[in-house]
Design an enzyme around this catalytic site. Structure first.
Site, PDB file in Angstrom:
ATOM      1  N   ASN A   9      -4.371   4.734  -1.308  1.00 27.61           N
ATOM      2  CA  ASN A   9      -3.710   5.989  -1.439  1.00 27.61           C
ATOM      3  C   ASN A   9      -3.638   6.247  -2.937  1.00 27.61           C
ATOM      4  OD1 ASN A   9      -1.801   7.942  -1.591  1.00 27.61           O
ATOM      5  ND2 ASN A   9      -0.002   6.644  -0.683  1.00 27.61           N
ATOM      6  N   HIS A  93       4.889   9.059   4.806  1.00 24.04           N
ATOM      7  CA  HIS A  93       4.832   7.964   3.960  1.00 24.04           C
ATOM      8  C   HIS A  93       6.303   7.903   3.403  1.00 24.04           C
ATOM      9  CE1 HIS A  93       4.303   5.888  -0.008  1.00 24.04           C
ATOM     10  NE2 HIS A  93       3.085   5.296   0.606  1.00 24.04           N
ATOM     11  N   GLU A 141       5.422  -0.770   5.578  1.00 23.10           N
ATOM     12  CA  GLU A 141       5.327  -0.918   4.026  1.00 23.10           C
ATOM     13  C   GLU A 141       6.950  -0.781   3.583  1.00 23.10           C
ATOM     14  OE1 GLU A 141       2.079   1.130   1.969  1.00 23.10           O
ATOM     15  OE2 GLU A 141       3.529   2.605   2.367  1.00 23.10           O
ATOM     16  N   GLY A 181       2.463  -3.722  -2.735  1.00 24.47           N
ATOM     17  CA  GLY A 181       2.109  -4.929  -3.712  1.00 24.47           C
ATOM     18  C   GLY A 181       0.577  -5.550  -3.212  1.00 24.47           C
ATOM     19  N   ALA A 202      -2.166   1.069  -3.234  1.00 30.33           N
ATOM     20  CA  ALA A 202      -2.262   2.207  -4.172  1.00 30.33           C
ATOM     21  C   ALA A 202      -2.320   1.444  -5.630  1.00 30.33           C
ATOM     22  CB  ALA A 202      -1.009   3.134  -4.043  1.00 30.33           C
TER      23      ALA A 202
HETATM   24  O1  G3P Z   1       0.799   3.814   0.280  1.00 25.44           O
HETATM   25  C1  G3P Z   1       0.462   2.693  -0.008  1.00 25.44           C
HETATM   26  C2  G3P Z   1       1.784   2.231  -1.161  1.00 25.44           C
HETATM   27  O2  G3P Z   1       2.981   3.044  -0.658  1.00 25.44           O
HETATM   28  C3  G3P Z   1       1.810   0.853  -1.511  1.00 25.44           C
HETATM   29  O3  G3P Z   1       1.687   1.096  -2.945  1.00 25.44           O
HETATM   30  O4  G3P Z   1       1.209   0.492  -5.225  1.00 25.44           O
HETATM   31  O5  G3P Z   1       2.452  -1.060  -3.747  1.00 25.44           O
HETATM   32  O6  G3P Z   1       0.132  -0.744  -3.309  1.00 25.44           O
HETATM   33  P1  G3P Z   1       1.488  -0.082  -3.805  1.00 25.44           P
END
Ligand code: G3P
Length: 222
Positions: A9, A93, A141, A181, A202
């Site tokens: 993302n 999201h 998530e 993460g 992300a």
């Molecule tokens: O959409 C993926 C996201 O919300 C996770 O973000 O930066 O923790 O990989 P991150």
């Protein structure tokens, strides 16, 4: 058995838009080709059409409105993202929450366009509710770990295990992703061993000095 989906993302990070979105997609396509892994990207709407047309990897929208085409100023329909060349869309999201009714409308709009739906959720209860809407994927998530640099695979493997069970209790056909993460091949391996079909991530790729090196690490243990 198919290889897990690794979905990046790009959010609205400045490191994930315009030329930099193009560079990340180039790296993702190269690593996908050399490893056989499925790596997708979810850019902002402005980059959706150019990336979808230029690359063979799956390209997802970050959000879709369930509205039918017509008089809905400022909305982006499933039909529009299909015409832009997208594979599918994230829905709900953590940074773009919707009502349950809106989530269902978005899933149905994507299904009508034969696009892939990925409903994001925050725990096993909402994961079960999301599964009841029959999307292609539910992506669990924990919000407190998003962007934290602390991997859900290591910090909270139990929530992954419970969410996979909750989703499959409702519908064994719904696939599960996990995210927050995720940063290494080990994180991906743990997530897959816990029963997921891939990961959503992300910052570890988008903000990296060398996204290709991170992508190579992410696919190294699958
Ligand atoms: O959409 C993926 C996201 O919300 C996770 O973000 O930066 O923790 O990989 P991150």
């Amino acid at each position: 058995m198919s290889l897990p989906l690794i979905l990046i993302n790009l959010k609205t990070y400045k490191e994930g838009m315009g030329p930099r979105a193009h560079a990340i997609a180039t790296a993702a396509q190269q690593v996908a080709q050399e490893s056989g892994a499925t790596i997708g990207v979810a850019p902002n709407y402005i980059d959706l059409h150019p990336l979808s047309k230029h690359f063979m990897i799956p390209v997802y929208a970050q959000h879709v409105d369930g509205s039918a085409p017509g008089a809905h100023t400022g909305q982006v329909t499933a039909e529009a993202i299909r015409m832009a060349g997208a594979t599918g869309s994230l829905i709900n999201h953590s940074e773009r929450r919707l009502t349950l009714a809106d989530i269902e409308t978005s899933v149905r709009a994507l299904q009508a366009q034969k696009l892939v739906s990925v409903i994001c959720s925050n725990n096993e209860i909402t994961s079960a509710a999301a599964a009841a809407l029959a999307p292609d994927y539910v992506a669990i998530e924990p919000p407190e770990l998003i962007g934290s640099g602390v991997s859900v695979s290591k910090a909270n493997p139990e929530i992954i295990r419970r969410s996979v069970a909750a989703v499959h209790d409702v519908s064994p056909n719904v696939k599960v992703l996990t995210g927050a993460g995720i940063q290494s091949g080990e994180c991906v391996r743990i997530a897959v061993d816990l029963g997921t079909d891939g990961v959503l991530l992300a910052s570890s790729v988008v903000k990296a000095d060398d996204p290709k090196a991170v992508l190579r690490d992410l696919v190294s243990k699958i």
